[in-house]
Scaffold this active site. Structure first.
Site, short mmCIF file in Angstrom:
data_model
loop_
_atom_site.label_atom_id
_atom_site.label_comp_id
_atom_site.label_asym_id
_atom_site.label_seq_id
_atom_site.Cartn_x
_atom_site.Cartn_y
_atom_site.Cartn_z
CG HIS A 151 -1.92 0.97 1.38
ND1 HIS A 151 -1.66 2.28 1.70
CD2 HIS A 151 -3.25 0.87 1.22
CE1 HIS A 151 -2.81 2.95 1.75
NE2 HIS A 151 -3.79 2.12 1.45
CG ASP A 228 0.80 -2.09 6.21
OD1 ASP A 228 -0.05 -2.11 7.12
OD2 ASP A 228 0.60 -1.60 5.08
CD GLN A 231 -6.39 -4.27 4.09
OE1 GLN A 231 -7.33 -5.02 4.36
NE2 GLN A 231 -6.58 -3.01 3.75
CE LYS A 254 -6.79 -0.19 6.24
NZ LYS A 254 -7.62 0.60 5.36
CB CYS A 394 -3.56 3.35 -1.63
SG CYS A 394 -4.80 4.60 -1.35
#
Lengths: 437, 173
Positions: A151, A228, A231, A254, A394
């Site tokens: 991302h 990261d 997600q 999220k 993104c």
């Protein structure tokens, strides 16, 4: 049961790895008709005609999270940390309790709570790592190694710090199947690598990267492993010790928590040695006219007044997720993804992007409708009350690598059910029909 | 694997109720728009343009090249090439149809009028001058799609501004 037939039919196409999960998922498919979770989410409960398939952008929040936010303002609102009166003490306790909860959520103990930094979102967390840690360890000739599926939030901060320090930004590419191989990791990570940073789960392909392997290769060369987790946290149980990573970032919004709260965990010795990112109030021990002494971690990275209500609400979101349980979350999501991918594959004008095996998609299914721009697909689906994302998500370098300009993305959470998938499929038939009348 | 598409038409998906094929009131996907998207009369490479300009929406990948043949202050020919969503392509096609054979000043007036419509400020009377382009009026309610509808017009505006400036400079000589 209408859902069962295509599931069994579609199982013919599966790899060995996917078959076991497929079988398990098909058992649960009937449960997707009953949805005990939607009622917990006020927005979903009050909009029964909406098929919300954009949870990878931001999830919906359950009433308990909204109640917690309100409860903070109604019963303990005061500026935390500095006040010496009861309300402020309550607010400080709420932040600390949430911090400890986040530590346990990431597989740590309450004693590690001091290594949990609250910020605005995963983007800010990754900016802290790139700007504060990256800038202090990188120099000309060094390399930062990231994946092509990042991302922009785990890409641009590295571009920036590489530009500032003269380091080189190196990419690990995915194969035809959308997966990152060990061969590619080993081809790109080497003695010159100082930092490896990767998405745990891709926001476009939905695939999980083998973080444990990446971290072990990075550590072979003495590089630092940054993850990261924006997600992954909504779908996978994370244990940062087990993954053996050095930094891990995620966003509360999220993971069914409030907007505006991000989490950065880092190894204590790394956080301790890093300079602060933002400076100002709350992050100092003492200040003179010309100098300041930084407060210890985590306050050193938390300049200014924190969104204490949001932090308190994140605590409630983690409670909610733990009550649902990752077993239930994964069982439902697996059944939803299998069903959705199978039904999409029955539409011969739809092309799914990424692995064919549904077991490799963690809540995310990207696709294109042949000859129809994703923005048209999304606008027309919206008229049928189906909310999906369309665009470059993104992740422009990834789409360029895949040879596409944009795509559609349906992303699922455990609060979705078979009616949402029905609406998506019917909506896509509507889209196709409009362009081929 | 990565979305290479070869399929054209599929049996079975067209058996939708008739009313679902036509849009709810206020939709931009009108029959006229779908027709211009499917059969754009002005989407071709012009042989001897006097003006050419590229317009891009980086976030969606809409990318068109607009060409004009302006002779004695009249837009004698307008055409475009490129790729984009149905809204951007149909809007450009409708625009090309509207400005063909019009004086540059009239094309500029229509362009300004279109932008006024997008801002939701045009009167019903003014909308009549825009012909089919007026069907894109409700794009004002879809902020995310405004730049799609505007792309052709913004590109035209750049060309016209240059053209008018050049003419003015010539007259002043």
């Amino acid at each position: 049961m209408a859902e069962t037939r295509p599931i069994l039919h579609g199982a013919d196409m599966l790899t060995e790895r996917g078959r076991a999960e497929w079988d398990a998922a098909s058992v649960q498919v009937s449960a997707l008709v009953d949805n005990p979770y939607k009622k917990d989410f006020p927005l979903l409960a009050t909009k029964p005609s909406l098929a919300f398939l954009d949870s990878a952008a931001t999830a919906q929040r359950p009433a308990v999270v909204l109640d917690a936010q309100r409860d903070f303002y109604e019963s303990m609102n005061a500026n935390a940390l500095r006040g010496l009166y009861k309300l402020s003490v309550e607010a400080t306790k709420a932040i600390n309790a949430s911090r400890a909860h986040v530590a346990r959520f990431l597989g740590l103990t309450d004693a590690d709570a001091c290594d949990i930094v609250f910020c605005r979102n995963a983007s800010e967390a990754l900016n802290i790592v790139a700007a504060s840690y990256g800038a202090s360890v990188l120099g000309a000739g060094d390399e930062v190694c990231i994946t092509i599926m990042e991302h922009h939030s785990n890409l641009i901060p590295w571009q920036q710090v590489c530009e500032r320090t003269g380091a080189k930004l190196v990419y690990m590419y995915v194969g035809e199947d959308g997966m990152l191989t060990e061969e590619e990791m080993r081809a790109k990570i080497g003695p010159q690598t100082k930092i490896v940073s990767a998405a745990h789960v891709s926001n476009v392909l939905g695939v999980e990267n083998n973080i444990k392997l990446l971290a072990s290769i990075a550590h072979e060369y003495g590089a630092t492993m940054v993850v990261d987790g924006a997600q992954s946290v909504p779908h996978l149980q994370v244990n940062v010790r087990d993954l053996d990573v050095d930094f891990f970032a995620f966003s509360a919004h999220k993971a069914f928590g409030p907007l505006g709260i991000g989490v950065l965990w880092g190894r204590h010795e790394l956080l301790d040695a890093m300079p602060p990112f933002l400076t100002g109030g709350e992050m100092i021990d003492s200040v003179t006219e010309q100098e300041a002494v930084w407060a210890p971690v985590p306050e050193k990275f938390e300049a200014g007044t924190q969104d204490a209500a949001g932090i308190y609400a994140l605590d409630a979101a983690l409670n909610y997720m733990e009550n649902v349980g990752y077993d239930a979350i994964q069982m439902r999501e697996s059944a939803l993804v299998h069903t959705c991918m199978h039904r999409l594959s029955e539409l011969d004008f739809v092309r799914i992007i990424g692995p064919e095996d549904p077991a490799l998609h963690h809540g995310v299914i990207s696709f294109n409708v042949c000859g129809i721009h994703p923005h048209d697909v999304s606008s027309i689906l919206d008229m049928d009350n189906v909310a999906i994302r369309a665009g470059h998500h993104c992740a422009q370098p990834l789409l360029t690598h895949l040879g596409i300009e944009s795509c559609c993305r349906a992303s699922l959470a455990f609060y979705n059910d078979s009616s949402d998938i029905d609406k998506l499929i019917n909506g896509l038939e509507h889209v196709w029909g409009m362009f081929h009348d | 694997m990565f979305g290479a598409c070869s399929t054209t038409k599929t049996e079975g998906v067209l058996n939708l109720p008739r009313e679902r094929l036509f849009m709810a009131e206020g939709s931009i996907y009108t029959a006229a728009l779908m027709e211009h998207n499917a059969h754009p009369d002005y989407k071709y490479e012009m042989e001897h343009p006097t003006h050419t300009h590229e317009g891009v929406n980086p976030s969606c990948g809409d990318d068109i090249i607009l060409s004009l043949r302006v002779v004695d202050g009249i837009v004698e020919e307008a055409a475009f090439t490129g790729s984009g969503c149905a809204v951007s392509l149909a809007s450009a096609d409708i625009m090309a149809d509207l400005i063909t054979d019009e004086p540059v000043e009239e094309a500029k007036r229509l362009c300004d009028l279109f932008m006024k419509m997008i801002r939701g400020e045009a009167t019903d009377e003014e909308l009549e001058d825009l012909g089919e382009a007026a069907e894109l009026k409700s794009i004002a309610l879809m902020p995310a799609r405004v730049k799609c509808a505007e792309l052709g017009w913004r590109t035209l505006d750049t060309i016209l501004a240059d053209s008018i400036q050049a003419e003015t400079a010539k007259e002043e000589l």
